[in-house]
Design a protein around this motif. Structure first.
Motif, PDB file in Angstrom:
ATOM      1  N   ASP A  59       3.370 -19.580  10.922  1.00  0.00           N
ATOM      2  CA  ASP A  59       4.197 -20.754  10.664  1.00  0.00           C
ATOM      3  C   ASP A  59       4.353 -21.597  11.929  1.00  0.00           C
ATOM      4  N   TRP A  60       4.596 -20.936  13.030  1.00  0.00           N
ATOM      5  CA  TRP A  60       4.752 -21.623  14.320  1.00  0.00           C
ATOM      6  C   TRP A  60       3.470 -22.364  14.694  1.00  0.00           C
ATOM      7  N   LEU A  61       2.332 -21.726  14.487  1.00  0.00           N
ATOM      8  CA  LEU A  61       1.059 -22.367  14.807  1.00  0.00           C
ATOM      9  C   LEU A  61       0.689 -23.442  13.792  1.00  0.00           C
ATOM     10  N   SER A  62       1.023 -23.209  12.512  1.00  0.00           N
ATOM     11  CA  SER A  62       0.642 -24.168  11.476  1.00  0.00           C
ATOM     12  C   SER A  62       1.356 -25.502  11.664  1.00  0.00           C
ATOM     13  N   GLU A  63       2.498 -25.479  12.299  1.00  0.00           N
ATOM     14  CA  GLU A  63       3.215 -26.722  12.561  1.00  0.00           C
ATOM     15  C   GLU A  63       2.380 -27.659  13.434  1.00  0.00           C
ATOM     16  N   ARG A  64       1.509 -27.071  14.270  1.00  0.00           N
ATOM     17  CA  ARG A  64       0.707 -27.856  15.201  1.00  0.00           C
ATOM     18  C   ARG A  64      -0.750 -27.964  14.784  1.00  0.00           C
ATOM     19  N   ALA A  65      -1.109 -27.275  13.702  1.00  0.00           N
ATOM     20  CA  ALA A  65      -2.480 -27.358  13.189  1.00  0.00           C
ATOM     21  C   ALA A  65      -2.601 -28.507  12.198  1.00  0.00           C
ATOM     22  N   ASP A  66      -3.829 -28.928  11.962  1.00  0.00           N
ATOM     23  CA  ASP A  66      -4.097 -29.923  10.926  1.00  0.00           C
ATOM     24  C   ASP A  66      -4.520 -29.265   9.619  1.00  0.00           C
ATOM     25  N   VAL A  67      -5.177 -28.115   9.739  1.00  0.00           N
ATOM     26  CA  VAL A  67      -5.743 -27.411   8.592  1.00  0.00           C
ATOM     27  C   VAL A  67      -5.389 -25.929   8.697  1.00  0.00           C
ATOM     28  N   VAL A  68      -4.991 -25.319   7.572  1.00  0.00           N
ATOM     29  CA  VAL A  68      -4.707 -23.885   7.544  1.00  0.00           C
ATOM     30  C   VAL A  68      -5.595 -23.258   6.474  1.00  0.00           C
ATOM     31  N   VAL A  69      -6.348 -22.217   6.859  1.00  0.00           N
ATOM     32  CA  VAL A  69      -7.361 -21.623   5.990  1.00  0.00           C
ATOM     33  C   VAL A  69      -7.083 -20.141   5.758  1.00  0.00           C
ATOM     34  N   ARG A  70      -7.010 -19.735   4.484  1.00  0.00           N
ATOM     35  CA  ARG A  70      -7.064 -18.318   4.136  1.00  0.00           C
ATOM     36  C   ARG A  70      -8.524 -17.939   3.955  1.00  0.00           C
TER      37      ARG A  70
END
Length: 430
Positions: A21-32
């Motif tokens: 969650d902390w990293l996704s705030e700064r990412a553009d794309v989140v991949v499973r």
């Protein structure tokens, strides 16, 4: 800017949700990129708790693009259910911010039935599965008979593929004494949700490669832990997919050059759910204390976790197999107040000291941990946001773990709260 892979370095449940969650705030794309809905993350944003099992954690954050990659097996009914659940919490989810790989394989009702039958059968080896069908679905994938997301768009071809699939499964069901499955049953269950799934289907590999060329920051979100990897874990007590860092490339359609930094989420002690070897397990007051203080039960399953001391042998092995560049050490605060803390620094097997986990089932079951005892601390680490806030003995504990596993702590998490972390190295700035 680096693309970051987040994996668990133990048996899962290391606290990936907070870090992702902390990293996704700064990412553009989140991949499973692997697994199914048998593992989940708990995310707390502005006081609201969200629980994801199949959907990437990025879906709860506005402005993020989320992806379910081809390495995931998708239960279409659970997909629709989870969409509805999160939408009911006010989360906006549409094909504008979520894509599902059209070449991802589906979990069907017959997979769930087979998974449950095997696990409950006294004749079989109990693995400790969640009985949600992931294993049998991956078997069909490897057996080249799986139904894939794209097949939902062509009903006539789908019928043919279902009949082919059932030639295998009905023979298996007859042998197990289970009633045969009718093709119409599978067809109807898929058509029931096809119109809700298909709008999200697309060429993930193409979209991700374009986003990478456009300079988008990509976060690859793993499920379970590396010790459950089908090849490198505690086989056969493992999950049915590859959970190590390298799978992020294969399970998303990006090449290995897209993986810049692998962050291994690592609990300051050890837990595992289900059956299988656990060399440092504490079936005593220590194990109960860790379980109670650490609130050790599964997010989606509610299953109680087995607890024990930190195993540096296992984590060091995971670091090497997964190419981990740094770890996020979580739940250090659970150890607050302990008089002494033990760390496994090696094993004894058949009178010989070894520094690895054997590949054989018998060897894994028979290794005896060799412990190093460290002084505990009476102060608190909970909520610490700088090294200066930590008791001296807690700092020594963290430094000793770094030495033993051969990789640095990039992030130190000191409570479930997002801001209670000490950032040593930003993975996105690698």
């Amino acid at each position: 800017m680096a693309n970051v892979v987040v994996i668990g370095s133990q048996w899962g449940d290391e606290g990936k949700g907070k870090i992702v969650d902390w990293l996704s705030e700064r990412a553009d794309v989140v991949v499973r990129f692997q697994g199914g809905h048998n593992a989940g993350h708990t995310l707390v944003i502005d006081g609201v708790t969200y629980k994801t099992a199949l959907l990437p954690s990025g879906v709860v954050r506005p402005g993020k693009f989320s992806v379910i990659g081809n390495g995931v097996v998708v239960d279409p009914h659970h997909f629709v259910k989870e969409l509805a659940l999160l939408r009911g919490q006010g989360v906006a989810i549409s094909p504008e911010n979520l894509m599902v790989a059209d070449n991802a394989c589906l979990i069907l009702s017959l997979h769930r039935e087979l998974d449950s039958f095997r696990e409950n059968s006294n004749a079989g080896l109990k693995i400790g599965t969640t009985k949600r069908g992931m294993g049998p679905a991956y078997e069909d994938k490897v057996g080249r008979r799986a139904i894939r997301v794209a097949d939902l768009a062509d009903p006539e071809v789908l019928k043919t593929k279902i009949e082919r699939l059932l030639r295998h499964h009905n023979a298996l069901r007859r042998g197990l004494g289970i009633d045969e499955m009718k093709a119409e049953t599978i067809y109807d269950e898929l058509m029931e949700v096809a119109d809700e799934v298909l709008p999200f289907a697309g060429r993930v590999w193409e979209r991700l490669n374009q986003m990478r060329r456009d300079g988008k920051r990509i976060l690859f979100e793993g499920a379970q832990g590396a010790l459950l990897d089908i090849e490198h874990g505690t086989y056969p007590f493992v999950t049915s997919s590859n959970t190590i860092g390298g799978q992020a490339a294969n399970g998303s359609g990006l090449g290995p050059g897209a993986l810049d930094y692998v962050l291994g989420i690592t609990k300051a002690y050890t837990t595992r759910v289900g059956e299988g070897p656990f060399p440092t397990e504490q079936l005593n007051d220590i194990g109960e204390y860790l379980g109670e203080k650490g609130h050790e039960w599964g997010v989606n399953t509610g299953r109680k976790r087995r607890c024990g001391w930190f195993d540096a042998v296992l984590v060091k092995q995971t670091v090497q197999v997964s190419g981990i560049n740094g770890i996020a050490l979580t739940k250090l605060d659970v150890l607050d107040g302990m008089e002494e803390i033990k760390v496994c620094v090696g094993y004894e097997l058949d009178g010989e000291r070894i520094d690895y986990l054997p590949s054989t089932m018998q060897g894994q079951a028979n290794v005896q941990p060799i412990y190093e005892t460290l002084a505990g601390w009476q102060g608190t680490t909970a909520g610490a946001r700088s090294w200066a806030d930590l008791p001296a003995e807690a700092v020594k504990y963290v430094r000793r773990i770094e030495e033993l596993i051969g990789t640095p702590v990039a992030v130190l998490s000191t409570s479930p709260e997002r801001l209670d972390s000490i950032l040593v190295h930003d993975p996105f700035q690698d």
